[in-house]
Design a protein around this motif. Structure first.
Motif, PDB file in Angstrom:
ATOM      1  N   LEU A 292       0.874  -1.162   0.000  1.00  0.00           N
ATOM      2  CA  LEU A 292       0.000   0.000   0.000  1.00  0.00           C
ATOM      3  C   LEU A 292       0.912   1.212   0.000  1.00  0.00           C
ATOM      4  CD1 LEU A 292      -2.790   1.301   0.128  1.00  0.00           C
ATOM      5  CD2 LEU A 292      -2.658   1.187   2.629  1.00  0.00           C
ATOM      6  N   MET A 293       0.887   1.954  -1.114  1.00  0.00           N
ATOM      7  CA  MET A 293       1.778   3.091  -1.291  1.00  0.00           C
ATOM      8  C   MET A 293       1.160   4.336  -0.653  1.00  0.00           C
ATOM      9  SD  MET A 293       4.027   1.472  -3.131  1.00  0.00           S
ATOM     10  CE  MET A 293       5.108   2.757  -3.772  1.00  0.00           C
ATOM     11  N   PHE A 294       1.894   4.938   0.284  1.00  0.00           N
ATOM     12  CA  PHE A 294       1.452   6.181   0.914  1.00  0.00           C
ATOM     13  C   PHE A 294       2.208   7.346   0.273  1.00  0.00           C
ATOM     14  CE2 PHE A 294       0.448   3.036   4.135  1.00  0.00           C
ATOM     15  CZ  PHE A 294      -0.800   3.437   4.574  1.00  0.00           C
ATOM     16  N   GLY A 295       1.503   8.099  -0.552  1.00  0.00           N
ATOM     17  CA  GLY A 295       2.121   9.246  -1.212  1.00  0.00           C
ATOM     18  C   GLY A 295       2.217  10.422  -0.258  1.00  0.00           C
ATOM     19  N   CYS A 296       3.425  10.937  -0.067  1.00  0.00           N
ATOM     20  CA  CYS A 296       3.666  12.044   0.853  1.00  0.00           C
ATOM     21  C   CYS A 296       4.471  13.137   0.157  1.00  0.00           C
ATOM     22  CB  CYS A 296       4.434  11.573   2.086  1.00  0.00           C
ATOM     23  SG  CYS A 296       3.564  10.333   3.071  1.00  0.00           S
ATOM     24  N   GLN A 297       4.295  14.349   0.625  1.00  0.00           N
ATOM     25  CA  GLN A 297       5.115  15.461   0.155  1.00  0.00           C
ATOM     26  C   GLN A 297       6.021  15.902   1.296  1.00  0.00           C
ATOM     27  OE1 GLN A 297       3.083  19.120  -0.838  1.00  0.00           O
ATOM     28  NE2 GLN A 297       4.743  19.809  -2.163  1.00  0.00           N
ATOM     29  N   GLY A 298       7.302  16.124   0.974  1.00  0.00           N
ATOM     30  CA  GLY A 298       8.256  16.575   1.974  1.00  0.00           C
ATOM     31  C   GLY A 298       9.079  17.736   1.462  1.00  0.00           C
ATOM     32  N   GLU A 299       9.487  18.600   2.375  1.00  0.00           N
ATOM     33  CA  GLU A 299      10.298  19.753   2.017  1.00  0.00           C
ATOM     34  C   GLU A 299      11.755  19.477   2.363  1.00  0.00           C
ATOM     35  OE1 GLU A 299       8.761  23.205   3.927  1.00  0.00           O
ATOM     36  OE2 GLU A 299       6.738  22.948   3.121  1.00  0.00           O
ATOM     37  N   ALA A 300      12.612  19.495   1.365  1.00  0.00           N
ATOM     38  CA  ALA A 300      14.045  19.261   1.587  1.00  0.00           C
ATOM     39  C   ALA A 300      14.666  20.473   2.276  1.00  0.00           C
ATOM     40  CB  ALA A 300      14.749  18.992   0.267  1.00  0.00           C
ATOM     41  N   LEU A 301      15.530  20.191   3.240  1.00  0.00           N
ATOM     42  CA  LEU A 301      16.230  21.263   3.949  1.00  0.00           C
ATOM     43  C   LEU A 301      17.540  21.621   3.270  1.00  0.00           C
ATOM     44  CD1 LEU A 301      15.650  19.989   7.594  1.00  0.00           C
ATOM     45  CD2 LEU A 301      14.296  21.645   6.294  1.00  0.00           C
ATOM     46  N   ASP A 302      17.946  20.814   2.304  1.00  0.00           N
ATOM     47  CA  ASP A 302      19.213  21.026   1.595  1.00  0.00           C
ATOM     48  C   ASP A 302      19.086  20.356   0.243  1.00  0.00           C
ATOM     49  OD1 ASP A 302      22.037  20.592   0.719  1.00  0.00           O
ATOM     50  OD2 ASP A 302      22.486  21.485   2.673  1.00  0.00           O
ATOM     51  N   ASP A 303      19.799  20.829  -0.762  1.00  0.00           N
ATOM     52  CA  ASP A 303      19.699  20.205  -2.082  1.00  0.00           C
ATOM     53  C   ASP A 303      20.934  19.385  -2.446  1.00  0.00           C
ATOM     54  OD1 ASP A 303      21.529  22.204  -2.487  1.00  0.00           O
ATOM     55  OD2 ASP A 303      20.490  23.111  -4.203  1.00  0.00           O
ATOM     56  N   LYS A 304      21.852  19.189  -1.506  1.00  0.00           N
ATOM     57  CA  LYS A 304      23.027  18.379  -1.780  1.00  0.00           C
ATOM     58  C   LYS A 304      22.649  16.902  -1.762  1.00  0.00           C
ATOM     59  CE  LYS A 304      27.691  17.236  -0.192  1.00  0.00           C
ATOM     60  NZ  LYS A 304      28.732  17.441   0.858  1.00  0.00           N
ATOM     61  N   ILE A 305      23.038  16.175  -2.814  1.00  0.00           N
ATOM     62  CA  ILE A 305      22.694  14.761  -2.953  1.00  0.00           C
ATOM     63  C   ILE A 305      23.940  13.907  -2.737  1.00  0.00           C
ATOM     64  CG2 ILE A 305      21.929  12.963  -4.558  1.00  0.00           C
ATOM     65  CD1 ILE A 305      20.172  15.044  -5.919  1.00  0.00           C
ATOM     66  N   THR A 306      23.810  12.905  -1.888  1.00  0.00           N
ATOM     67  CA  THR A 306      24.844  11.893  -1.697  1.00  0.00           C
ATOM     68  C   THR A 306      24.155  10.545  -1.702  1.00  0.00           C
ATOM     69  OG1 THR A 306      26.121  13.418  -0.295  1.00  0.00           O
ATOM     70  CG2 THR A 306      26.740  11.090  -0.251  1.00  0.00           C
ATOM     71  N   ILE A 307      24.186   9.848  -2.826  1.00  0.00           N
ATOM     72  CA  ILE A 307      23.402   8.614  -2.954  1.00  0.00           C
ATOM     73  C   ILE A 307      24.083   7.445  -2.243  1.00  0.00           C
ATOM     74  CG2 ILE A 307      22.462   9.370  -5.172  1.00  0.00           C
ATOM     75  CD1 ILE A 307      24.190   7.095  -6.445  1.00  0.00           C
ATOM     76  N   ASP A 308      23.254   6.498  -1.839  1.00  0.00           N
ATOM     77  CA  ASP A 308      23.729   5.207  -1.370  1.00  0.00           C
ATOM     78  C   ASP A 308      23.639   4.260  -2.558  1.00  0.00           C
ATOM     79  OD1 ASP A 308      24.168   2.716  -0.325  1.00  0.00           O
ATOM     80  OD2 ASP A 308      22.744   2.898   1.329  1.00  0.00           O
ATOM     81  N   PRO A 309      24.772   3.860  -3.140  1.00  0.00           N
ATOM     82  CA  PRO A 309      24.725   3.039  -4.354  1.00  0.00           C
ATOM     83  C   PRO A 309      24.110   1.662  -4.140  1.00  0.00           C
ATOM     84  CG  PRO A 309      26.968   3.194  -3.504  1.00  0.00           C
ATOM     85  CD  PRO A 309      26.144   4.164  -2.723  1.00  0.00           C
ATOM     86  N   VAL A 310      24.003   1.237  -2.889  1.00  0.00           N
ATOM     87  CA  VAL A 310      23.325  -0.026  -2.612  1.00  0.00           C
ATOM     88  C   VAL A 310      21.818   0.145  -2.775  1.00  0.00           C
ATOM     89  CG1 VAL A 310      22.868  -1.787  -0.857  1.00  0.00           C
ATOM     90  CG2 VAL A 310      25.159  -0.790  -1.057  1.00  0.00           C
ATOM     91  N   GLU A 311      21.323   1.330  -2.445  1.00  0.00           N
ATOM     92  CA  GLU A 311      19.887   1.600  -2.499  1.00  0.00           C
ATOM     93  C   GLU A 311      19.418   2.020  -3.890  1.00  0.00           C
ATOM     94  OE1 GLU A 311      17.505   1.505  -0.119  1.00  0.00           O
ATOM     95  OE2 GLU A 311      18.719   0.977   1.633  1.00  0.00           O
TER      96      GLU A 311
END
Length: 322
Positions: free
Chosen positions: A258-277
């Motif tokens: 059951l997908m719960f669609g949510c909206q969130g406000e980012a506090l920063d725009d710097k991206i550091t991905i987890d390559p496992v995810e």
């Protein structure tokens, strides 16, 4: 969100007839009702007839093909008083079946049973979900999810004995220890994360080239939806999230979420991905996303129609999230 239930699988006010599930006599009468109909599935695919206005096939309960069904039928509910049952024809093996074509990201193959008209075929639900009316989509999603649950819950989780299908398919009961088991739905948050005029998008390994979608992840035990949004976004993309609000939900029977669609406000725009995810993440401006939806973006493909990600992004672009 005012138009929340317009999402695919969002609900059609189906009468689920829950009050008769535990009544064997009422279930028998429902199967014998003159307006009762069968909805067929094969290995998770649903039987439809694309050439008909009402595309989900509803067969009479005395149709010969139903004798090939696996296990007892599952009561899905009632339409205008007529009971609807799901039958699983998975034991049938189509002639010349190409097993390699099954289970692909978007399975294009179609299977046709010799006892049914050529106009009817078993189609992968993700492929045809936008073809269906809200009622057909709800019936198809419900049948696929509950049959899928039975497929992997044939044994008692308490003592290990083989369990029986009871309550019209909505329960399994252990004859050895009398434990009862009920269908489970996994809660998943899917996040429309914005920063200024841009939205955060990511992609998983193995997706078609150019395909990006909203970030998503399972809710953990003891966790609120808001906390799950913040945790998943930070784990996958390294982006901290502040305010979070719920928008809409979508049953997603692939296999049982059951997908719960949510909206969130980012506090920063710097991206550091987890390559496992995830494989990649990026910010997409509203203007670029409009090009994506129009099919004019040179690198990005739009989210799949019918998925809640597409629904949320479409409403974000139209400024109709409220």
């Amino acid at each position: 969100m005012k138009n929340a239930e317009q999402v695919t699988f969002g609900g059609s006010a189906l009468d689920r007839a829950g009050e008769i599930r535990s009544d064997p006599k009422a279930l028998t009468e429902a199967r014998q009702h003159p307006d009762a109909r069968a909805i067929l599935f094969w290995r998770g695919k649903v039987l439809i007839s694309p050439e008909r206005p009402s595309q989900l096939v509803r067969l009479p309960m005395d149709h010969a093909v139903l004798t090939e069904a696996e296990a007892d039928p599952i009561l899905l509910g009632r339409e205008d008083g007529g009971p609807r049952f799901a039958f699983d024809l998975s034991p049938w093996v189509p002639e010349g079946l190409d097993e390699a074509s099954l289970g692909a990201f978007l399975d294009p193959s179609e299977q046709r049973h010799p006892a049914l008209p050529e106009t009817m075929g078993f189609y992968e639900l993700r492929r045809v979900m936008t073809w269906l009316s809200p009622r057909d989509a709800e019936l198809a999603a419900t049948g696929k999810a509950i049959i899928g649950w039975h497929d992997i819950h044939g044994f008692c989780a308490v003592c290990g004995a083989a369990s029986d299908i009871t309550h019209g398919g909505w329960q399994r009961t252990c004859p050895a220890c009398n434990a009862s088991h009920f269908p489970r739905t996994d809660p998943v948050v899917i996040m429309l994360i914005t920063h200024g005029n841009s939205v955060l998008m990511g992609r998983s390994p193995g997706w078609p080239e150019g395909m990006y979608s909203l970030l998503a992840g399972f809710v953990e035990p003891g966790e609120t939806l808001e906390a799950a949004v913040r945790r998943e976004v930070f784990e996958e993309a390294g982006v901290p999230v502040g305010a979070v609000r719920y928008l809409a939900s979508q049953p997603w029977p692939f296999p049982a979420s059951l997908m719960f669609g949510c909206q969130g406000e980012a506090l920063d725009d710097k991206i550091t991905i987890d390559p496992v995810e995830i494989e990649d993440a990026l910010w997409v401006s509203r203007e670029d996303m409009m090009d994506v939806f129009a099919g004019n973006h040179p690198k990005l493909l739009p989210a799949r129609k019918g998925a809640i990600a597409h629904f949320l992004l479409e409403n974000w672009l139209a400024d109709t999230l409220d």
